[in-house]
Design an enzyme around this catalytic site. Structure first.
Site, mmCIF file in Angstrom:
data_model
loop_
_atom_site.group_PDB
_atom_site.id
_atom_site.type_symbol
_atom_site.label_atom_id
_atom_site.label_comp_id
_atom_site.label_asym_id
_atom_site.label_seq_id
_atom_site.Cartn_x
_atom_site.Cartn_y
_atom_site.Cartn_z
ATOM 1 N N SER A 171 -0.029 -2.425 -5.212
ATOM 2 C CA SER A 171 1.062 -1.844 -4.422
ATOM 3 C C SER A 171 2.065 -2.943 -4.093
ATOM 4 C CB SER A 171 0.500 -1.179 -3.155
ATOM 5 O OG SER A 171 1.533 -0.533 -2.435
ATOM 6 N N THR A 172 2.274 -3.234 -2.821
ATOM 7 C CA THR A 172 3.287 -4.211 -2.418
ATOM 8 C C THR A 172 3.023 -5.577 -3.049
ATOM 9 O OG1 THR A 172 3.371 -3.071 -0.307
ATOM 10 C CG2 THR A 172 4.481 -5.195 -0.440
ATOM 11 N N HIS A 197 2.075 1.565 -7.110
ATOM 12 C CA HIS A 197 2.836 2.458 -6.236
ATOM 13 C C HIS A 197 4.326 2.269 -6.489
ATOM 14 C CE1 HIS A 197 -0.716 2.343 -3.148
ATOM 15 N NE2 HIS A 197 -0.964 3.130 -4.185
ATOM 16 N N MET A 290 -0.418 -3.068 0.447
ATOM 17 C CA MET A 290 -0.666 -2.616 1.812
ATOM 18 C C MET A 290 -1.640 -1.443 1.808
ATOM 19 S SD MET A 290 3.287 -2.455 3.127
ATOM 20 C CE MET A 290 4.444 -3.809 2.861
ATOM 21 N N ASP A 293 -5.614 2.067 -0.438
ATOM 22 C CA ASP A 293 -5.708 2.845 -1.674
ATOM 23 C C ASP A 293 -6.396 2.018 -2.760
ATOM 24 O OD1 ASP A 293 -5.343 4.940 -3.479
ATOM 25 O OD2 ASP A 293 -3.403 4.168 -4.139
#
Length: 350
Positions: A171-172, A197, A290, A293
């Site tokens: 993600s991030t 993401h 973050m 998930d």
């Protein structure tokens, strides 16, 4: 009472900037400590305002947001959330150290409300992020060592009779982390499936970017695409991607459905399917991001016999998803970002 998160807004549009400042200030978690009308203005004001996090447009007159990141971030490593239109330069800005991005909204209220909800969430989580500066990242990768990831040797085989596919989630900070891993994979690796993401529209551009750099072929996945050696399939933004059985091999299913673990695409959805379908014939990799998930999905992968790798705290932009996976026992091996490709390939050589 918790200290408010100090935000600096950088945008050359007076109307959008004023609306953004007002909207952020209306949330009690934040305080907009200052703004800049362009990147040059931001360069002069940043040392004075000392924000916890900054929003930054990319396309601005004079110095662009991209030039600002390259020039200023090494001296003032503040987390930056890009607020920009659909533009391939977003990925250049992420490579230059920006933490995350949110697409600028259309003018209607619904789109603005959705944008604001996403932005505020990213501001909260991103305020504690560590900007990944390219020079620092490459240095860390060079000096990092881990007992589980011996240096690669040129004679190591990359085709393994016991591993059919590699599943990666992030993600991030993930756009650059994924690149750092897969660019080291030789052309004839087992098939790779990736969930990052990212909203619809950006995944196709990101796949093209990876394809230009990597030895493996990289494509945005389409429903029914076969998982095969030498190919990396990236989950399309706005869809859920699963691995499914196709004859003696595997394919991907990309479907329009609800969010899982707060995301669409979701790493948990991908990892759960790999745990069910490929079992011990898979390798799972969970990178910076973050939230949580992918943690439960990776646990299912490990319980089904898969080998799992988590990025370590020191090299994550945000040590969230890999941390949650590590805490619940889902990670076989933790490794620095610069050695994850080696860790995977060493496993294939066994």
């Amino acid at each position: 009472m918790a200290r408010k998160i100090r935000v600096m807004v950088v945008d050359d549009s007076v109307l959008f900037r004023s609306w953004l400042i007002q909207s952020i200030n209306e949330d009690s978690r934040f305080e907009v400590v200052g703004y800049a009308i362009n990147a040059l203005d931001a360069k002069s004001k940043l040392p004075t305002y000392k924000p916890d996090i900054m929003t930054l447009d990319i396309e601005m007159p004079g110095m662009s947001g991209l030039e600002f990141l390259k020039e200023v971030l090494p001296q003032h490593p503040v987390p930056v959330i890009l607020v920009s239109s659909l533009n391939v330069r977003v990925f250049d800005a992420l490579a230059a150290g920006a933490v995350d991005f949110v697409r600028k909204p259309e003018s209607d209220k619904g789109a603005k409300d959705l944008f604001l909800s996403k932005l505020l969430s990213k501001l909260v989580l991103g305020s504690n992020a560590k900007p990944r500066l390219p020079s620092l990242a490459s240095s860390a990768a060079t000096t990092a060592t881990t007992a589980s990831a011996a240096p690669l040797r040129s004679h190591l085989p990359v085709r393994s009779s016991s591993v059919d596919l590699i599943a990666i989630g992030a993600s991030t900070g993930g756009t650059e982390a994924i690149l750092e891993v897969v660019r080291h994979f030789p052309a004839q690796m087992p098939g790779v499936v990736v969930t990052q993401h990212m909203p619809a529209g950006f995944t196709a551009m990101y796949a093209e970017r990876l394809n230009r750099i990597c030895k493996m072929e990289v494509r945005e996945a389409k429903h029914g695409d076969k998982v095969q050696p030498g190919l990396i399939l990236l989950a399309p933004g706005g869809l859920q991607m699963r691995v499914v059985r196709m004859g003696a091999g595997y394919a991907v299913s990309c479907t329009e459905e609800g969010k899982v673990s707060g995301h669409k695409p979701s790493v948990d959805v991908l990892f759960d399917s790999v745990a069910t379908i490929a079992k011990n014939r898979a390798i799972g990799v969970l990178l910076t991001g973050m939230g949580a998930d992918g943690a439960m999905g990776m646990l299912r992968m490990r319980k089904s016999g898969a080998y799992t790798v988590g990025q370590d705290k020191e090299t994550c932009v945000v040590y969230g998803m890999p941390m949650e996976a590590f805490k619940i026992g889902a990670v076989c091996t933790q490794a620095p970002l610069g050695l994850i490709a080696q860790t995977v390939m060493n496993r294939l050589a066994k």
